[in-house]
Design an enzyme around this catalytic site. Structure first.
Site, PDB file in Angstrom:
ATOM      1  N   PRO A  13       2.266  -6.369   5.576  1.00  0.00           N
ATOM      2  CA  PRO A  13       2.689  -5.647   6.891  1.00  0.00           C
ATOM      3  C   PRO A  13       2.022  -4.738   7.410  1.00  0.00           C
ATOM      4  CG  PRO A  13       3.978  -5.070   4.787  1.00  0.00           C
ATOM      5  CD  PRO A  13       3.103  -6.161   4.693  1.00  0.00           C
ATOM      6  N   ASN A  14       1.995  -4.811   8.744  1.00  0.00           N
ATOM      7  CA  ASN A  14       1.326  -3.725   9.568  1.00  0.00           C
ATOM      8  C   ASN A  14      -0.297  -3.729   9.619  1.00  0.00           C
ATOM      9  OD1 ASN A  14       3.798  -2.405  10.455  1.00  0.00           O
ATOM     10  ND2 ASN A  14       3.688  -1.834   8.309  1.00  0.00           N
ATOM     11  N   ARG A  21      -4.173   1.434  14.371  1.00  0.00           N
ATOM     12  CA  ARG A  21      -2.991   2.084  13.331  1.00  0.00           C
ATOM     13  C   ARG A  21      -3.492   3.142  12.561  1.00  0.00           C
ATOM     14  NH1 ARG A  21      -1.056  -0.566   7.673  1.00  0.00           N
ATOM     15  NH2 ARG A  21       0.489   0.998   7.194  1.00  0.00           N
ATOM     16  N   TYR A  26      -7.088   4.715   8.053  1.00  0.00           N
ATOM     17  CA  TYR A  26      -7.423   3.165   7.810  1.00  0.00           C
ATOM     18  C   TYR A  26      -8.521   2.941   8.671  1.00  0.00           C
ATOM     19  CZ  TYR A  26      -2.786   3.155   6.061  1.00  0.00           C
ATOM     20  OH  TYR A  26      -1.363   3.230   5.389  1.00  0.00           O
ATOM     21  N   ASN A  78      -4.050  -7.287  -0.207  1.00  0.00           N
ATOM     22  CA  ASN A  78      -3.541  -5.937   0.313  1.00  0.00           C
ATOM     23  C   ASN A  78      -2.279  -6.103   0.833  1.00  0.00           C
ATOM     24  OD1 ASN A  78      -3.168  -3.465   1.608  1.00  0.00           O
ATOM     25  ND2 ASN A  78      -5.000  -3.422   3.008  1.00  0.00           N
ATOM     26  N   ALA A  81       2.593  -2.019   2.335  1.00  0.00           N
ATOM     27  CA  ALA A  81       3.659  -1.253   1.846  1.00  0.00           C
ATOM     28  C   ALA A  81       4.617  -2.047   0.800  1.00  0.00           C
ATOM     29  CB  ALA A  81       4.725  -0.743   2.991  1.00  0.00           C
ATOM     30  N   HIS A  84       4.241  -1.171  -2.994  1.00  0.00           N
ATOM     31  CA  HIS A  84       5.005   0.032  -3.617  1.00  0.00           C
ATOM     32  C   HIS A  84       6.662  -0.521  -3.703  1.00  0.00           C
ATOM     33  CE1 HIS A  84       1.382   1.741  -2.543  1.00  0.00           C
ATOM     34  NE2 HIS A  84       1.694   1.676  -1.100  1.00  0.00           N
ATOM     35  N   ASP A  91       6.296 -10.664  -9.508  1.00  0.00           N
ATOM     36  CA  ASP A  91       6.726 -11.876 -10.348  1.00  0.00           C
ATOM     37  C   ASP A  91       5.575 -12.968  -9.749  1.00  0.00           C
ATOM     38  OD1 ASP A  91       8.612 -10.309 -11.711  1.00  0.00           O
ATOM     39  OD2 ASP A  91      10.388 -11.302 -10.652  1.00  0.00           O
ATOM     40  N   GLU A 102      -6.327  -6.528  -6.130  1.00  0.00           N
ATOM     41  CA  GLU A 102      -5.536  -5.546  -5.424  1.00  0.00           C
ATOM     42  C   GLU A 102      -6.677  -4.864  -4.614  1.00  0.00           C
ATOM     43  OE1 GLU A 102      -3.417  -2.393  -7.485  1.00  0.00           O
ATOM     44  OE2 GLU A 102      -2.047  -1.948  -5.689  1.00  0.00           O
ATOM     45  N   HIS A 104      -6.803  -1.870  -1.123  1.00  0.00           N
ATOM     46  CA  HIS A 104      -6.487  -1.074  -0.243  1.00  0.00           C
ATOM     47  C   HIS A 104      -7.490  -0.301   0.648  1.00  0.00           C
ATOM     48  CE1 HIS A 104      -2.346  -1.438  -1.758  1.00  0.00           C
ATOM     49  NE2 HIS A 104      -2.973  -1.122  -3.015  1.00  0.00           N
ATOM     50  N   LEU A 105      -7.274  -0.243   1.742  1.00  0.00           N
ATOM     51  CA  LEU A 105      -8.232   0.685   2.679  1.00  0.00           C
ATOM     52  C   LEU A 105      -8.327   2.213   2.207  1.00  0.00           C
ATOM     53  CD1 LEU A 105      -6.916  -1.272   5.298  1.00  0.00           C
ATOM     54  CD2 LEU A 105      -9.270  -0.999   5.407  1.00  0.00           C
ATOM     55  N   ARG A 111      -2.206   9.704  -1.954  1.00  0.00           N
ATOM     56  CA  ARG A 111      -1.188   9.894  -0.808  1.00  0.00           C
ATOM     57  C   ARG A 111       0.184  10.481  -1.362  1.00  0.00           C
ATOM     58  NH1 ARG A 111      -2.014   5.049   3.056  1.00  0.00           N
ATOM     59  NH2 ARG A 111      -0.882   6.390   4.509  1.00  0.00           N
ATOM     60  N   ARG A 115       3.841   6.225  -2.851  1.00  0.00           N
ATOM     61  CA  ARG A 115       2.622   5.255  -2.916  1.00  0.00           C
ATOM     62  C   ARG A 115       2.286   5.151  -4.274  1.00  0.00           C
ATOM     63  NH1 ARG A 115       1.875   4.004   2.793  1.00  0.00           N
ATOM     64  NH2 ARG A 115       2.480   5.651   4.106  1.00  0.00           N
TER      65      ARG A 115
HETATM   66  C1  DQA Z   1      -2.314   0.210   2.473  1.00  0.00           C
HETATM   67  C2  DQA Z   1      -1.738   1.462   1.587  1.00  0.00           C
HETATM   68  C3  DQA Z   1      -0.254   1.352   1.737  1.00  0.00           C
HETATM   69  O1  DQA Z   1       0.286   2.235   0.855  1.00  0.00           O
HETATM   70  C4  DQA Z   1       0.367   1.183   2.979  1.00  0.00           C
HETATM   71  O2  DQA Z   1       1.517   1.061   3.240  1.00  0.00           O
HETATM   72  C5  DQA Z   1      -0.554   0.205   3.931  1.00  0.00           C
HETATM   73  C6  DQA Z   1      -2.056   0.095   3.819  1.00  0.00           C
HETATM   74  C7  DQA Z   1      -4.200   0.411   2.483  1.00  0.00           C
HETATM   75  O3  DQA Z   1      -4.841  -0.556   2.729  1.00  0.00           O
HETATM   76  O4  DQA Z   1      -4.527   1.648   2.275  1.00  0.00           O
HETATM   77  O5  DQA Z   1       0.150  -0.607   4.770  1.00  0.00           O
HETATM   78  O6  DQA Z   1      -2.183  -1.030   1.499  1.00  0.00           O
END
Ligand code: DQA
Length: 146
Positions: A13-14, A21, A26, A78, A81, A84, A91, A102, A104-105, A111, A115
């Site tokens: 998401p997002n 954003r 990011y 990635n 959210a 978390h 699962d 995994e 993450h940017l 943070r 998180r």
């Molecule tokens: C994220 C870190 C997450 O905590 C956050 O909710 C994101 C982006 C990252 O790529 O840094 O949406 O996954």
């Protein structure tokens, strides 16, 4: 048709809003910028990339299952959210044999406290976080070495 091994790159998401954003966290690359660079890198490594984004948890679960069904070499995820919060993703990762990396940017451990738990990380093969868009490239290099 290509017979190269496929690496799924799943985004939660997002992440469709990358570029605009919270650029101070990011960066300014869009998800398309990241996908384009990964495609070039994958070609050099002899892979095909299947790059996807969804704001819906169930899509990510379905795509993890699909990665297994099509015999993907690895999954980079990635989960945004959902990292978390999602026991369903936890699962799903446990349910498949494909190694999941995994990504993450930002570095969630540096943070907010909410998180600091990663339901994805508990079952992922490894994690690349805090390198901005480069986290994806490092993760793809790691996938190539699996
Ligand atoms: C994220 C870190 C997450 O905590 C956050 O909710 C994101 C982006 C990252 O790529 O840094 O949406 O996954």
């Amino acid at each position: 048709m290509s017979t190269n091994p496929v690496v799924f790159v799943l985004n939660g998401p997002n992440l469709n809003l990358l570029g605009m954003r919270e650029p101070e966290i990011y960066g300014t690359d869009t998800l398309d910028d990241i996908a384009g660079r990964l495609d070039d890198q994958a070609r050099e490594l002899g892979f095909d990339i299947d790059f996807r984004q969804s704001n819906h948890e169930g899509h990510l679960v379905d795509w993890l299952h699909e990665a297994q069904a099509v015999g993907a070499k690895a999954v980079l995820i990635n989960a945004g959210a959902y990292t978390h919060t999602s026991i369903a993703l936890h699962d799903a990762i446990k349910s498949i044999k494909v190694p999941v990396i995994e990504v993450h940017l930002s570095d969630p451990m540096k943070r907010e406290a909410f998180r600091h738990i990663s339901y994805v990380g508990m079952v992922a093969h490894s994690c690349f976080a805090g390198h901005g868009a480069k986290s994806y490239e490092l993760a793809l290099d790691a996938a190539a070495r699996l």
